[in-house]
Design a protein around this motif. Structure first.
Motif, PDB file in Angstrom:
ATOM      1  N   UNK A  88       0.860  -1.187   0.000  1.00 30.84           N
ATOM      2  CA  UNK A  88       0.000   0.000   0.000  1.00 30.84           C
ATOM      3  C   UNK A  88       0.891   1.228   0.000  1.00 30.84           C
ATOM      4  N   UNK A  89       0.394   2.310  -0.570  1.00 37.22           N
ATOM      5  CA  UNK A  89       1.115   3.573  -0.493  1.00 37.22           C
ATOM      6  C   UNK A  89       2.375   3.636  -1.336  1.00 37.22           C
ATOM      7  N   UNK A  90       2.339   3.041  -2.509  1.00 31.80           N
ATOM      8  CA  UNK A  90       3.496   3.042  -3.408  1.00 31.80           C
ATOM      9  C   UNK A  90       3.330   4.171  -4.424  1.00 31.80           C
ATOM     10  N   UNK A  91       4.424   4.839  -4.736  1.00 30.94           N
ATOM     11  CA  UNK A  91       4.446   5.877  -5.760  1.00 30.94           C
ATOM     12  C   UNK A  91       5.174   5.322  -6.969  1.00 30.94           C
ATOM     13  N   UNK A  92       4.490   5.288  -8.100  1.00 36.21           N
ATOM     14  CA  UNK A  92       5.121   4.857  -9.359  1.00 36.21           C
ATOM     15  C   UNK A  92       5.497   6.095 -10.154  1.00 36.21           C
ATOM     16  N   UNK A  93       6.765   6.211 -10.487  1.00 34.33           N
ATOM     17  CA  UNK A  93       7.244   7.278 -11.357  1.00 34.33           C
ATOM     18  C   UNK A  93       7.503   6.664 -12.726  1.00 34.33           C
ATOM     19  N   UNK A  94       6.839   7.190 -13.745  1.00 36.00           N
ATOM     20  CA  UNK A  94       6.964   6.658 -15.099  1.00 36.00           C
ATOM     21  C   UNK A  94       7.788   7.620 -15.940  1.00 36.00           C
TER      22      UNK A  94
END
Length: 177
Positions: A88-94
């Motif tokens: 939970x609470x993951x930030x994906x940077x693309x």
């Protein structure tokens, strides 16, 4: 008694078929991985859990989070990928390859017209200390904790111009009506 959620028009009782569903991550497009990774790891102490490259489509995904102290993170890349998509609470940077050479900020922050996406939010243990930390790290402020009608809430920008709300949970008990 278990909490069943606040009720408003349009709210449904969660169907049993949705048992186990959880929000895993939010994705932001980034221009320059080095700058964005530097910001989130230095300013917010996040760790890169996993990087996935998609050469045929020319983009990379960076998954960042703050694992709890003592939490066991798998060393094996495949196992860590599965583990990452179970958090939970993951930030994906693309990162779309080649954008780092473009001039200026290239992505819409969602707050300019036409408005859409608004912000992500971090909770911190000490809002005043966080504000001092942001100043020491030359973070761009949208709003400080003592400004505007909404006190005890900070808004800053990341390197791509995305807004980040920063709150201290204990200060928000009387928030709203």
């Amino acid at each position: 008694m278990s909490f069943s959620g606040e009720q408003y028009p349009g709210v449904h009782i969660p169907p049993s078929e949705t048992e186990g569903f959880r929000l895993n991550h939010t994705m932001l497009r980034i221009k320059d991985p080095e700058a964005s990774l530097g910001f989130y790891t230095r300013v917010f102490g996040m760790r890169v859990l996993r990087r996935l490259d998609f050469e045929a489509m020319q983009f990379s995904l960076y998954f960042l989070a703050r694992p709890e102290a003592g939490e066991s993170v798998p060393d094996d890349a495949s196992e860590r990928t599965v583990w990452t998509f179970n958090q939970r609470g993951v930030l994906e940077l693309t990162h779309n390859w080649g954008t780092e050479s473009q001039e200026g900020r290239i992505y819409h922050d969602g707050n300019a017209e036409p408005q859409g996406f608004g912000h992500i939010c971090f909770s911190v243990p000490d809002l005043a200390a966080a504000e001092t930390w942001f100043d020491a790290n030359d973070v761009e402020f949208v709003k400080r904790s003592d400004q505007g009608k909404l006190k005890d809430v900070i808004f800053i920008k990341d390197v791509d111009g995305y807004w980040i709300e920063v709150v201290q949970a204990g200060r928000l008990g009387s928030l709203g009506d």
